[in-house]
Design a protein around this motif. Sequence first.
Motif, PDB file in Angstrom:
ATOM      1  N   ASP A 124       0.818  -1.214   0.000  1.00 55.76           N
ATOM      2  CA  ASP A 124       0.000   0.000   0.000  1.00 55.76           C
ATOM      3  C   ASP A 124       0.853   1.266   0.000  1.00 55.76           C
ATOM      4  OD1 ASP A 124      -2.388  -1.378  -0.168  1.00 55.76           O
ATOM      5  OD2 ASP A 124      -2.700  -1.440   2.001  1.00 55.76           O
ATOM      6  N   PRO A 125       1.911   1.361   0.841  1.00 56.22           N
ATOM      7  CA  PRO A 125       2.767   2.550   0.765  1.00 56.22           C
ATOM      8  C   PRO A 125       3.440   2.716  -0.601  1.00 56.22           C
ATOM      9  CG  PRO A 125       3.118   1.421   2.847  1.00 56.22           C
ATOM     10  CD  PRO A 125       2.253   0.528   2.015  1.00 56.22           C
ATOM     11  N   LEU A 126       3.847   1.618  -1.240  1.00 50.94           N
ATOM     12  CA  LEU A 126       4.451   1.729  -2.565  1.00 50.94           C
ATOM     13  C   LEU A 126       3.440   2.266  -3.580  1.00 50.94           C
ATOM     14  CD1 LEU A 126       6.685  -1.470  -2.896  1.00 50.94           C
ATOM     15  CD2 LEU A 126       7.452   0.903  -2.787  1.00 50.94           C
ATOM     16  N   TRP A 179       3.824   5.636  -5.711  1.00 50.39           N
ATOM     17  CA  TRP A 179       3.687   5.611  -7.171  1.00 50.39           C
ATOM     18  C   TRP A 179       2.687   6.669  -7.656  1.00 50.39           C
ATOM     19  CZ3 TRP A 179      -0.001   2.246 -10.273  1.00 50.39           C
ATOM     20  CH2 TRP A 179       0.322   2.259 -11.641  1.00 50.39           C
ATOM     21  N   HIS A 180       1.510   6.722  -7.011  1.00 50.44           N
ATOM     22  CA  HIS A 180       0.488   7.682  -7.419  1.00 50.44           C
ATOM     23  C   HIS A 180       0.923   9.124  -7.146  1.00 50.44           C
ATOM     24  CE1 HIS A 180      -2.535   4.916  -8.750  1.00 50.44           C
ATOM     25  NE2 HIS A 180      -2.578   4.279  -7.599  1.00 50.44           N
ATOM     26  N   GLU A 199      -5.472  -9.320   0.968  1.00 54.80           N
ATOM     27  CA  GLU A 199      -6.144  -8.055   0.677  1.00 54.80           C
ATOM     28  C   GLU A 199      -5.217  -7.057   0.005  1.00 54.80           C
ATOM     29  OE1 GLU A 199      -8.135  -6.362   3.981  1.00 54.80           O
ATOM     30  OE2 GLU A 199      -9.313  -8.162   4.430  1.00 54.80           O
ATOM     31  N   ALA A 200      -3.969  -6.962   0.481  1.00 52.16           N
ATOM     32  CA  ALA A 200      -3.038  -5.997  -0.105  1.00 52.16           C
ATOM     33  C   ALA A 200      -2.765  -6.319  -1.570  1.00 52.16           C
ATOM     34  CB  ALA A 200      -1.733  -5.978   0.689  1.00 52.16           C
ATOM     35  N   LEU A 204      -3.630  -4.133  -4.868  1.00 54.27           N
ATOM     36  CA  LEU A 204      -2.616  -3.855  -5.876  1.00 54.27           C
ATOM     37  C   LEU A 204      -3.155  -4.147  -7.269  1.00 54.27           C
ATOM     38  CD1 LEU A 204       0.316  -3.366  -6.894  1.00 54.27           C
ATOM     39  CD2 LEU A 204       0.777  -5.772  -6.378  1.00 54.27           C
ATOM     40  N   ARG A 205      -3.783  -5.316  -7.445  1.00 54.99           N
ATOM     41  CA  ARG A 205      -4.287  -5.691  -8.766  1.00 54.99           C
ATOM     42  C   ARG A 205      -5.357  -4.711  -9.240  1.00 54.99           C
ATOM     43  NH1 ARG A 205      -4.710 -11.300  -8.327  1.00 54.99           N
ATOM     44  NH2 ARG A 205      -2.495 -11.133  -8.799  1.00 54.99           N
ATOM     45  N   TRP A 206      -6.224  -4.322  -8.332  1.00 54.76           N
ATOM     46  CA  TRP A 206      -7.285  -3.362  -8.698  1.00 54.76           C
ATOM     47  C   TRP A 206      -6.667  -2.026  -9.102  1.00 54.76           C
ATOM     48  CZ3 TRP A 206      -8.655   1.429  -6.904  1.00 54.76           C
ATOM     49  CH2 TRP A 206      -9.873   1.937  -7.352  1.00 54.76           C
TER      50      TRP A 206
END
Length: 416
Positions: free
Chosen positions: A169-171, A175-176, A207-208, A212-214
């Motif tokens: 999630d932090p990555l 990225w965003h 879940e993480a 990520l995939r979504w």
Amino acid sequence: MTRASVEVQVARGDDGTVRVAGPGVGPDFTRAVLDVAGAVLTWPVLEDPVPPSAEIHDVARAQQWLWAVYGERVAAAVQACATGEFSDVRVPADMTPLAVGAARLGFGHWAARWWPASYLDGIPALQPDVLGLELAALTHECQQLFDDEGDQPDDCVGELIGDHQAALDPLLQWWHATPPSTDTARRLGRVLRAVDDAADSTGSDGEALRRLRWSLAQRRPDGTPVAVDPVALFVRHDDYALAAGEPLVAGGRVIARGAGTNDWRRYPPGFVDAAETAVSWTARALGARRQIEVEVVAHIAAPTTSGPLLVAEVGVDGVRASRVPLARRDDVWSGRGDLDLSAGETRPRIEIGVLLPGFDPGPGPEGGADRDAIRALVRRRLATAAQPIASNTAAYEGSSGPFLAEIAAATTDEDY
């Protein structure tokens, strides 16, 4: 694209092992090592990227990657040596794309083991979850190096993803928040997509990973990204936790004091500050007794168990006679024990080393110059990581380009 050729020696040993010899290598902590199918690859981290040295114990298994790492001429020479056609031959090796990827993967494993994090030297630690996920991505990209035999500990994509999911999630946030035109954003995107592909191929879930995939399936937000501090995104050890360890008590007459040897080979990563001056000692006279007090600056991630883990090995006048248990107290490993000195001796020659029993391979040759060279190397890498590359993506993606964990470390505002 294949790069310039470098000549290597291919030779068959008496035990049937075939060796591909590149440049010579030094102590353990100056070598990057990678276990692959049928062989072990080694690179000297203090030199420019070169084809690796290889010790091949199963030529049949190794043929699946030999040609892709070294080129067809080396692969043919290895087969010829294995069958007895030659015993020793020199042939050109190509710096292939897989060789570059393998060198980067090997360096990443080296960084996980040997990165000399130190408050005293001003070298920040690498965030292990960020490094772990990039290693998972690189391992997936270099799958040709591995097979299904199960004897390659560095082929651990699923385990790496499972152990380091906390950084996903932090990555994604990083990225965003990074302008898409930058090399950092491209590297982040490449790593995240490779982790997603690797998770799919290994059946990893959670879940993480689903988030990520979504996220990867969505279009990146338009507009100017919101500035973000990558360091603040990741969990870090900000303070030392208190642990058992009795504070040393001053007293008696000081006989001698000095610094000990901080040999990185003798304990696992994350135990001791990597500075050369991290180990110090004081010898005191307490009546008829002689006592040694040892203090060792702890690594930021040092364990906080209640019992002693590390020990100090105490040598007096060239004889290693005793060990002093050390326990962590705040940011220091400390302990004391009796010294066996000759009657009336006031200036003994005392040598101190720190080690973890059961892990310690034993004292090696003095490596101070090599440790200094490693510190210089990581400082150069951090300086490069602190200055994003504007256009040279090929250099950024190469074996010597910065890891995401190095970029995050280079922007730290912690008091190093």
